[in-house]
Design an enzyme around this catalytic site. Structure first.
Site, PDB file in Angstrom:
ATOM      1  N   CYS A 179       0.834  -1.287  -0.051  1.00 24.74           N
ATOM      2  CA  CYS A 179      -0.104   0.038  -0.018  1.00 24.74           C
ATOM      3  C   CYS A 179       1.011   1.240  -0.278  1.00 24.74           C
ATOM      4  O   CYS A 179       1.006   1.785   1.175  1.00 24.74           O
ATOM      5  CB  CYS A 179      -0.977  -0.178   1.321  1.00 24.74           C
ATOM      6  N   ALA A 180       1.577   1.594  -1.290  1.00 24.86           N
ATOM      7  CA  ALA A 180       2.696   2.263  -1.228  1.00 24.86           C
ATOM      8  C   ALA A 180       2.559   3.855  -1.180  1.00 24.86           C
ATOM      9  O   ALA A 180       3.314   4.616  -0.793  1.00 24.86           O
ATOM     10  CB  ALA A 180       3.533   1.915  -2.210  1.00 24.86           C
ATOM     11  N   PRO A 182       1.699   7.584  -0.619  1.00 26.05           N
ATOM     12  CA  PRO A 182       2.278   8.419  -1.788  1.00 26.05           C
ATOM     13  C   PRO A 182       3.654   8.041  -2.192  1.00 26.05           C
ATOM     14  O   PRO A 182       4.164   8.743  -2.953  1.00 26.05           O
ATOM     15  CB  PRO A 182       2.476   9.852  -1.112  1.00 26.05           C
ATOM     16  N   GLY A 183       4.431   7.130  -1.461  1.00 28.34           N
ATOM     17  CA  GLY A 183       5.770   6.722  -1.958  1.00 28.34           C
ATOM     18  C   GLY A 183       6.990   6.938  -1.265  1.00 28.34           C
ATOM     19  O   GLY A 183       8.065   6.565  -1.788  1.00 28.34           O
ATOM     20  N   LYS A 185       8.068   5.805   1.721  1.00 30.05           N
ATOM     21  CA  LYS A 185       8.861   4.807   1.944  1.00 30.05           C
ATOM     22  C   LYS A 185       9.363   3.891   0.857  1.00 30.05           C
ATOM     23  O   LYS A 185      10.316   3.372   0.977  1.00 30.05           O
ATOM     24  CB  LYS A 185       7.790   3.919   2.951  1.00 30.05           C
ATOM     25  N   ASP A 211      -0.506   0.153  -5.074  1.00 30.47           N
ATOM     26  CA  ASP A 211      -1.561   1.085  -4.619  1.00 30.47           C
ATOM     27  C   ASP A 211      -2.782   0.611  -5.152  1.00 30.47           C
ATOM     28  O   ASP A 211      -2.964   0.395  -6.319  1.00 30.47           O
ATOM     29  CB  ASP A 211      -1.157   2.526  -4.508  1.00 30.47           C
ATOM     30  N   ASP A 266       2.025  -1.394   5.029  1.00 28.39           N
ATOM     31  CA  ASP A 266       1.819  -0.119   5.743  1.00 28.39           C
ATOM     32  C   ASP A 266       0.503  -0.044   5.366  1.00 28.39           C
ATOM     33  O   ASP A 266       0.023   0.908   4.309  1.00 28.39           O
ATOM     34  CB  ASP A 266       2.534   1.170   5.193  1.00 28.39           C
ATOM     35  N   CYS A 319      -0.354   4.392  11.390  1.00 35.07           N
ATOM     36  CA  CYS A 319      -0.124   5.472  12.004  1.00 35.07           C
ATOM     37  C   CYS A 319      -1.316   5.761  12.910  1.00 35.07           C
ATOM     38  O   CYS A 319      -1.703   6.930  12.858  1.00 35.07           O
ATOM     39  CB  CYS A 319       0.008   6.914  11.147  1.00 35.07           C
TER      40      CYS A 319
END
Length: 753
Positions: A179-180, A182-183, A185, A211, A266, A319
């Site tokens: 689940c990448a 906005p990128g 990570k 995503d 994530d 988060c």
């Protein structure tokens, strides 16, 4: 060999209903932040009841949540100028901000994050209002913006940097970010894969960033393009149904169902760990968000575990402070995988990062605010049926070492909130794992497909069990296969409120038009022309060039991919993969006719891969003064350069070349700056044009010479084009061929802007 276009918008209902929080983007302005009441009684009471912190510490925690989040950024680790950038910050900017006082308040200069490796992570403590009122901070802010645009820095929340570091990625590994977007990570992962780059070597690793939202998947492309990795692929799938692809092994008829050495989950979450910058959560927070996302999080995590190799590492993160999204998900996945996953103790990693252990027990609250110990306590039968049954603490907590999870609280190191858990796959989880283990990862295609069918049924059964845990997994009715779900998604999707909506075509995404992936044949004449003109090293692969263009623009742009990406593209079932982007653009065909030379120009993004394999006959050494002329002037004339430079240029055919600069003799803005510089330049008949986009050009000028180059106005580009047309008309009248640099200017808008 031809391949299908990237997949259509494939936003699944479980991720459309609650989009993933943009943890890596900046928060609101200070003025907006102060206007919002930062208090939520339900939030306060709920988390006090969880006994996460002592009463005194909770007050500190809650108080810090009500303050703005400091800005943080990373110096990108794979760029050759990472250390000079750090040196510039340490020796130029930090000393200049030692004594900044505004309204009788002294503000500390930026400082490195003490737990981030090699001092490549930094924190800016001054509020944004001070960035405008202090000349020193304003100058530093402009520097951050310019370097972020050029890809030398990445503005990212500090705690968001933790999960990729704990993945322990090596250059040879295949990595999936489920689940990448906005990128940020993903960018860290790409950097790790390229961490040991050496001359003329390319990592064996692969980075797949996925995503569920098509538009957000293009944010991944934007982030990754700044790093220019041929090992990167962006995909668009519901993570819980990420497809199996059978990758050729190199032996005839042999394939491997792809699995990954590292997986990052994530997952979409309620995001209350981002309260310090997403202030609207203060008004909107309820415990219901976590309850509604729990099952989706379990399903994504399970799918990631299935895609993980034996001995591989998977990291689960949110988060959120909520144990429903954190420890409850971890406990349920540990239960369902029955010993296949081991929750790792990573207390010795990132030792300066302050964290607290995971919790073993927690309280569950219904939507109506009632605390319950089981679903049997819910009186409404319909609500009882819908309520997720796996959110409760395990009845045998000692069997699950949940204390090994990481809880990161804002008051510990002035950050946001985060939850991280690290796992290793220690036993076969599925039938596919067992076959791979028995066959030593060598199987016939028919065996792989049979294993996949059983494997998908098992994972679907586990997904079903996540919703109905009282039912044994073996007795569950398998849900739809991933391929069936993908086909249905082509027909319809769900809106955010859960209602059916017509399928949107890709034209609703501005500027995006997918094109087919097509490997170039090794005997393609364009490859021969390029190799001859640029004198490419014979060892440079000729079977890894990729086209992404329609028939009416054939071979317009030529990309390069790694061996790992090539293997995926050659999979017989590659069409199952909704690929959005892959490959690094190396060459672009000029749109205008030219006399002699080659119409294929180099790109700035492809130069790091090519500069060491191109013949010296297309390379020119220039002085620092000549570099300044090249960067600050638009289309400088040949006569503005030294005789040695003119002689070299006049000895080569028209077209693209590489300029090298020895910076050891330069008096730059960076003390002790000795890094050599290279850049692609279009050599015309009378003038030159550096092929850098405006962000890179501005960043380089500011960093080296302390000046900002004037942008080339649109009317100058138009004038150049008109001059070209005039010259062509005069040449036709005189029956002579003619070419000019205006052609290069008019036909390369992507590099000149």
């Amino acid at each position: 060999m031809g391949f299908r276009k990237g997949g259509r918008h494939n936003k699944k209902k479980n991720q459309a209903a609650q989009p993933k929080i943009d943890r890596d983007t900046r928060g609101p302005s200070d003025k907006a932040y102060t206007d919002i009441p930062k208090k939520n009684e339900n939030f306060e009471n709920y988390y006090k009841s969880q006994n996460l912190l002592s009463e005194e510490e909770f007050d500190t925690f809650y108080s810090v949540l009500q303050t703005p989040l400091p800005s943080t950024f990373r110096i990108t680790g794979t760029r050759s100028n990472a250390l000079p950038i750090r040196e510039l910050i340490e020796k130029v900017y930090v000393p200049s901000m030692q004594n900044v006082v505004v309204d009788d308040v002294k503000y500390e200069p930026p400082r490195p994050l003490e737990w981030y490796p090699d001092q490549l992570g930094w924190q800016v403590n001054a509020p944004r209002a001070i960035l405008k009122r202090s000349a020193e901070f304003s100058k530093f802010h402009k520097f951050i913006v310019a370097e972020n645009e050029s890809g030398n820095l990445s503005r990212q929340e500090a705690v968001s940097m933790v999960p990729p570091l704990l993945m322990d990625v090596k250059p040879h590994q295949w990595v999936l970010d489920m689940c990448a977007a906005p990128g940020s990570k993903t960018a860290q992962i790409i950097e790790a894969v390229h961490a040991n780059d050496r001359l003329n070597e390319m990592p064996l690793g692969l980075v797949v960033a996925n995503d569920a939202d098509y538009k957000r998947s293009h944010m991944l492309v934007h982030q990754s393009k700044r790093l220019q990795s041929p090992c990167f692929m962006a995909t668009n799938h519901d993570a819980a149904h990420f497809p199996n692809i059978h990758v050729p092994t190199g032996e005839k008829g042999k394939v491997n169902t792809w699995q990954f050495d590292r997986v990052l989950c994530d997952v979409p979450c309620s995001g209350d760990g981002t309260l310090r910058k997403n202030e609207k959560i203060w008004k909107e927070w309820t415990q219901h968000s976590a309850l509604s996302l729990h099952t989706t999080q379990v399903q994504i995590f399970l799918r990631g575990a299935q895609l993980l190799k034996l001995g591989g590492r998977i990291v689960y993160s949110t988060c959120s402070f909520n144990p429903i999204e954190n420890e409850a998900v971890v406990a349920e996945v540990l239960r369902l995988t029955n010993g296949a996953l081991e929750l790792k103790d990573v207390s010795d990693q990132l030792p300066k990062l302050k964290r607290k252990p995971g919790i073993k027990t927690w309280k569950v609250m219904t939507r109506e605010g009632q605390y319950i110990n089981s679903v049997d306590e819910i009186e409404d039968g319909r609500q009882r049926f819908k309520f997720p049954k796996t959110v409760f603490p395990p009845t045998n907590p000692d069997e699950f070492p949940l204390e090994r999870c990481l809880r990161i609280y804002p008051h510990q190191q002035d950050t946001g909130g985060f939850f991280v858990a690290v796992f290793e796959k220690v036993k076969p989880m599925t039938n596919l794992d067992r076959i791979r283990q028995a066959k030593n990862e060598q199987m016939e295609s028919s065996e792989a497909e049979a294993a996949e069918a059983q494997d998908e049924q098992l994972v679907d059964s586990l997904n079903q069990a996540a919703e109905e845990p009282d039912q044994p997994a073996e007795a569950s009715v398998p849900a739809k296969r991933a391929s069936d779900v993908d086909q249905e998604a082509e027909k319809k999707l769900k809106t955010d409120d859960g209602t059916s909506a017509p399928q949107k075509v890709k034209k609703d995404v501005p500027g995006i038009k997918e094109a087919p992936f097509e490997l170039m044949k090794t005997d393609n004449p364009d490859i021969d022309e390029i190799r001859e003109f640029y004198g490419l090293d014979p060892e440079f692969p000729r079977d890894q060039f990729l086209l992404r263009s329609e028939d009416n623009a054939k071979n317009r742009s030529i990309y390069f991919i790694s061996k790992a990406v090539k293997a995926v593209l050659e999979a017989h079932d590659f069409e199952r993969l909704h690929t959005v982007n892959t490959g690094v653009r190396l060459f672009v065909r000029q749109g205008s006719q030219m006399e002699g030379g080659s119409p294929f120009r180099l790109t700035s993004e492809g130069l790091p891969m090519l500069e060491n394999v191109i013949s010296d006959r297309r390379c020119v050494d220039i002085t620092v003064d000549e570099l300044k002329t090249l960067l600050t002037e638009a289309f400088p004339k040949l006569e503005e350069f030294s005789e040695a430079t003119r002689t070299k240029l006049q000895s080569m055919d028209l077209g693209c070349c590489i300029f090298h600069v020895d910076m050891s003799k330069a008096e730059t803005q960076i003390p002790d700056f000795h890094m050599p510089l290279s850049m692609p330049v279009w050599r015309g008949k009378a003038s030159l044009n550096v092929l850098l986009n405006k962000q890179d050009k501005r960043s380089l000028c500011q960093r080296l010479f302390g000046v900002t180059p004037a942008n080339t106005p649109a009317h100058l580009i138009e004038k150049a084009l008109n001059n070209q047309l005039r010259l062509e008309a005069e040449a036709a009248q005189k029956s002579e061929g003619s070419d000019s640099d205006a052609a290069a200017a008019a036909s390369t808008p992507a590099d000149q802007e």
